[in-house]
Design a protein around this motif. Structure first.
Motif, PDB file in Angstrom:
ATOM      1  N   THR A 116       1.096  16.046 -10.539  1.00 18.06           N
ATOM      2  CA  THR A 116      -0.357  16.178 -10.483  1.00 18.06           C
ATOM      3  C   THR A 116      -0.841  16.989  -9.290  1.00 18.06           C
ATOM      4  O   THR A 116      -2.018  17.356  -9.237  1.00 18.06           O
ATOM      5  CB  THR A 116      -1.005  14.788 -10.397  1.00 18.06           C
ATOM      6  N   ALA A 117       0.061  17.246  -8.315  1.00 21.73           N
ATOM      7  CA  ALA A 117      -0.314  17.943  -7.079  1.00 21.73           C
ATOM      8  C   ALA A 117      -1.509  17.258  -6.416  1.00 21.73           C
ATOM      9  O   ALA A 117      -2.449  17.892  -5.950  1.00 21.73           O
ATOM     10  CB  ALA A 117      -0.617  19.419  -7.357  1.00 21.73           C
ATOM     11  N   THR A 118      -1.468  15.918  -6.391  1.00 22.74           N
ATOM     12  CA  THR A 118      -2.577  15.123  -5.882  1.00 22.74           C
ATOM     13  C   THR A 118      -2.076  14.110  -4.870  1.00 22.74           C
ATOM     14  O   THR A 118      -1.076  13.429  -5.109  1.00 22.74           O
ATOM     15  CB  THR A 118      -3.283  14.377  -7.032  1.00 22.74           C
ATOM     16  N   SER A 119      -2.765  13.990  -3.740  1.00 22.16           N
ATOM     17  CA  SER A 119      -2.462  12.930  -2.783  1.00 22.16           C
ATOM     18  C   SER A 119      -3.235  11.675  -3.165  1.00 22.16           C
ATOM     19  O   SER A 119      -4.245  11.736  -3.868  1.00 22.16           O
ATOM     20  CB  SER A 119      -2.833  13.356  -1.362  1.00 22.16           C
ATOM     21  N   ALA A 120      -2.752  10.532  -2.722  1.00 17.93           N
ATOM     22  CA  ALA A 120      -3.435   9.278  -3.050  1.00 17.93           C
ATOM     23  C   ALA A 120      -2.995   8.182  -2.100  1.00 17.93           C
ATOM     24  O   ALA A 120      -1.916   8.245  -1.512  1.00 17.93           O
ATOM     25  CB  ALA A 120      -3.146   8.863  -4.493  1.00 17.93           C
ATOM     26  N   VAL A 121      -3.855   7.162  -1.966  1.00 14.87           N
ATOM     27  CA  VAL A 121      -3.486   5.895  -1.353  1.00 14.87           C
ATOM     28  C   VAL A 121      -3.779   4.816  -2.391  1.00 14.87           C
ATOM     29  O   VAL A 121      -4.906   4.704  -2.878  1.00 14.87           O
ATOM     30  CB  VAL A 121      -4.271   5.621  -0.056  1.00 14.87           C
ATOM     31  N   LEU A 122      -2.746   4.058  -2.747  1.00 13.81           N
ATOM     32  CA  LEU A 122      -2.831   3.057  -3.807  1.00 13.81           C
ATOM     33  C   LEU A 122      -2.547   1.680  -3.242  1.00 13.81           C
ATOM     34  O   LEU A 122      -1.828   1.532  -2.261  1.00 13.81           O
ATOM     35  CB  LEU A 122      -1.819   3.372  -4.916  1.00 13.81           C
ATOM     36  N   ASP A 123      -3.093   0.656  -3.891  1.00 13.90           N
ATOM     37  CA  ASP A 123      -2.861  -0.736  -3.497  1.00 13.90           C
ATOM     38  C   ASP A 123      -2.368  -1.494  -4.716  1.00 13.90           C
ATOM     39  O   ASP A 123      -2.890  -1.334  -5.829  1.00 13.90           O
ATOM     40  CB  ASP A 123      -4.162  -1.354  -2.977  1.00 13.90           C
ATOM     41  N   GLY A 124      -1.333  -2.326  -4.519  1.00 19.37           N
ATOM     42  CA  GLY A 124      -0.816  -3.082  -5.647  1.00 19.37           C
ATOM     43  C   GLY A 124       0.268  -4.051  -5.233  1.00 19.37           C
ATOM     44  O   GLY A 124       0.406  -4.385  -4.046  1.00 19.37           O
ATOM     45  N   GLU A 125       1.033  -4.517  -6.205  1.00 14.61           N
ATOM     46  CA  GLU A 125       2.120  -5.472  -5.952  1.00 14.61           C
ATOM     47  C   GLU A 125       3.393  -4.981  -6.631  1.00 14.61           C
ATOM     48  O   GLU A 125       3.364  -4.553  -7.791  1.00 14.61           O
ATOM     49  CB  GLU A 125       1.771  -6.862  -6.509  1.00 14.61           C
ATOM     50  N   ILE A 126       4.493  -5.073  -5.904  1.00 16.05           N
ATOM     51  CA  ILE A 126       5.803  -4.842  -6.496  1.00 16.05           C
ATOM     52  C   ILE A 126       6.302  -6.176  -7.044  1.00 16.05           C
ATOM     53  O   ILE A 126       6.296  -7.187  -6.336  1.00 16.05           O
ATOM     54  CB  ILE A 126       6.786  -4.268  -5.464  1.00 16.05           C
ATOM     55  N   VAL A 127       6.719  -6.176  -8.307  1.00 13.57           N
ATOM     56  CA  VAL A 127       7.175  -7.413  -8.940  1.00 13.57           C
ATOM     57  C   VAL A 127       8.535  -7.202  -9.598  1.00 13.57           C
ATOM     58  O   VAL A 127       8.880  -6.090 -10.023  1.00 13.57           O
ATOM     59  CB  VAL A 127       6.170  -7.934  -9.992  1.00 13.57           C
ATOM     60  N   ALA A 128       9.302  -8.282  -9.662  1.00 16.71           N
ATOM     61  CA  ALA A 128      10.538  -8.325 -10.441  1.00 16.71           C
ATOM     62  C   ALA A 128      10.294  -9.263 -11.617  1.00 16.71           C
ATOM     63  O   ALA A 128       9.642 -10.303 -11.463  1.00 16.71           O
ATOM     64  CB  ALA A 128      11.696  -8.833  -9.588  1.00 16.71           C
ATOM     65  N   THR A 129      10.813  -8.907 -12.769  1.00 19.46           N
ATOM     66  CA  THR A 129      10.635  -9.718 -13.965  1.00 19.46           C
ATOM     67  C   THR A 129      11.890 -10.533 -14.229  1.00 19.46           C
ATOM     68  O   THR A 129      12.997  -9.984 -14.298  1.00 19.46           O
ATOM     69  CB  THR A 129      10.319  -8.844 -15.190  1.00 19.46           C
ATOM     70  N   VAL A 186       0.866  -1.173   0.000  1.00 18.56           N
ATOM     71  CA  VAL A 186       0.000   0.000   0.000  1.00 18.56           C
ATOM     72  C   VAL A 186       0.908   1.229   0.000  1.00 18.56           C
ATOM     73  O   VAL A 186       1.834   1.326   0.806  1.00 18.56           O
ATOM     74  CB  VAL A 186      -0.935   0.021   1.217  1.00 18.56           C
ATOM     75  N   ALA A 187       0.670   2.135  -0.938  1.00 17.07           N
ATOM     76  CA  ALA A 187       1.484   3.341  -1.069  1.00 17.07           C
ATOM     77  C   ALA A 187       0.662   4.560  -0.677  1.00 17.07           C
ATOM     78  O   ALA A 187      -0.453   4.754  -1.180  1.00 17.07           O
ATOM     79  CB  ALA A 187       1.989   3.495  -2.500  1.00 17.07           C
ATOM     80  N   GLY A 188       1.211   5.377   0.213  1.00 23.43           N
ATOM     81  CA  GLY A 188       0.602   6.652   0.569  1.00 23.43           C
ATOM     82  C   GLY A 188       1.419   7.781  -0.008  1.00 23.43           C
ATOM     83  O   GLY A 188       2.633   7.827   0.161  1.00 23.43           O
ATOM     84  N   ILE A 189       0.766   8.696  -0.729  1.00 19.31           N
ATOM     85  CA  ILE A 189       1.431   9.843  -1.336  1.00 19.31           C
ATOM     86  C   ILE A 189       0.819  11.103  -0.742  1.00 19.31           C
ATOM     87  O   ILE A 189      -0.383  11.358  -0.922  1.00 19.31           O
ATOM     88  CB  ILE A 189       1.255   9.850  -2.869  1.00 19.31           C
ATOM     89  N   ASP A 190       1.615  11.871  -0.026  1.00 16.59           N
ATOM     90  CA  ASP A 190       1.160  13.128   0.565  1.00 16.59           C
ATOM     91  C   ASP A 190       1.661  14.302  -0.259  1.00 16.59           C
ATOM     92  O   ASP A 190       2.845  14.372  -0.593  1.00 16.59           O
ATOM     93  CB  ASP A 190       1.720  13.295   1.981  1.00 16.59           C
ATOM     94  N   VAL A 191       0.770  15.210  -0.573  1.00 17.85           N
ATOM     95  CA  VAL A 191       1.147  16.476  -1.197  1.00 17.85           C
ATOM     96  C   VAL A 191       0.889  17.567  -0.177  1.00 17.85           C
ATOM     97  O   VAL A 191      -0.077  17.491   0.586  1.00 17.85           O
ATOM     98  CB  VAL A 191       0.340  16.710  -2.486  1.00 17.85           C
ATOM     99  N   ALA A 192       1.749  18.550  -0.120  1.00 14.51           N
ATOM    100  CA  ALA A 192       1.621  19.610   0.881  1.00 14.51           C
ATOM    101  C   ALA A 192       0.198  20.139   0.935  1.00 14.51           C
ATOM    102  O   ALA A 192      -0.382  20.530  -0.072  1.00 14.51           O
ATOM    103  CB  ALA A 192       2.588  20.745   0.566  1.00 14.51           C
TER     104      ALA A 192
END
Length: 325
Positions: free
Chosen positions: A84-97, A27-33
């Protein structure tokens, strides 16, 4: 939100199909001022970051901050937040190929547990990763968890994520076509998501149904046996079990699935976890005589061909430690 294992639903008017990725759930949290991503409960994980321009925090399924280990993902999300000057909370998977062009969890494992920023940067150049984002839980301070899946996917598709952070496409076709495609291309499996379903943080819900082509099992390491021949300086096999009350139920010995580097690193880790008594409830006599015991704190995943009548794994192969379990 977690999926249940089962037979894929077959009505495409009610269900959407995605590829199941063999990676590390993040889960990634992105904070914008001026916009705070706090206030959303993702499986009890605090995804709030520092209040500065496009501060990014990556959190594993068990709540560990793993941002240092994956600097290229942090940078890509930081760039997106600034652009984008946008905050977000994203869900996903980190993968190596891997060399075959498919996700390689063993390769990904070399990038895990790295706490030194300089080493993480070096590994990022040698083993590049991709953060595959399949859900958006918050955008611009607005909680989207109650929004239906189809609408969340439309929002996600419009975010303009690119480079090392991508939105994998949904599978256009039937459940059987998705299964056939993933099997033919050596992928892990398929996950079906109900189109009208909300996102339920921390819940294993039948609104998400997964099917894997390989049988896999989460296990806990309780000991090891000594190696012989070319592996005389390393362990020979890991003795693994599944939780059974305060102890483990022994399910087998896993002796294949490691690179030479992983063997050496795991041997060193085991030495630091030694304990005088076995953490298993019962053991075969031969295993009890030859085993060396460790505190049961290491969790991992194995693939296997089936179960024996006495509850042992058949032909187990080590797939990797799972810090997200």
């Amino acid at each position: 939100m977690l999926a249940v294992t089962g037979t894929l639903p077959t009505d495409p008017s009610r269900w959407s199909y995605e590829l199941k990725w063999d990676g590390l759930r993040i889960v990634a949290g992105i904070d914008v001022a001026g916009i705070d991503v706090a206030g959303i409960d993702v499986a009890g994980i605090d995804v709030a970051g520092a209040q500065s321009a496009a501060a990014v925090r990556l959190v594993s399924r068990n709540g560990r901050d793993v941002s240092v280990s994956f600097p290229e993902v942090v940078q890509a999300l930081t760039d997106w937040g600034r652009r984008t000057a946008t905050s977000a909370v994203l869900d996903g998977e980190i993968v190596a190929t891997g060399p075959a062009g498919t996700p390689d969890f063993g390769l990904l494992q070399e990038r895990m547990h790295v706490a030194d920023p300089a080493r993480a940067a070096t590994l990022a150049r040698r083993i590049p990763l991709t953060y595959l984002v399949f859900d958006v839980l918050q955008l611009g301070g607005v909680d989207l968890c109650r929004t239906p899946y189809d609408d969340r996917r439309d929002v996600l598709d419009g975010l303009g994520l690119a480079g090392g952070v991508q939105v994998p496409p949904r599978f256009a076709g039937s459940a059987q076509a998705a299964l056939d495609f993933t099997r033919e291309h050596g992928l892990e499996g398929v996950i079906a998501k109900r189109r009208d379903a909300s996102y339920r943080p921390g819940v294993r819900s039948d609104a998400w149904v997964k099917t894997r082509h390989l049988q896999t099992q989460d296990v806990v390491v309780g000991g090891w046996t000594a190696g012989t021949g070319g592996r005389s300086t390393d362990f020979g096999a890991l003795l693994v079990g599944v939780p059974d009350g305060d102890l483990l139920r022994y399910v087998g010995a896993v002796g294949t699935g490691w690179t030479d580097a992983a063997l050496r690193a795991t041997t060193a880790t085991l030495a630091g976890l030694a304990t005088p008594s076995a953490p298993f409830r019962e053991l075969p006599a031969a295993v009890a005589r030859s085993g060396h015991w460790v505190r049961p704190v290491l969790r991992g995943e194995v693939s296997f061909s089936g179960w024996t009548r006495d509850g042992r794994l058949r032909h187990p192969v080590w797939r990797g430690f799972r810090p997200d379990l």
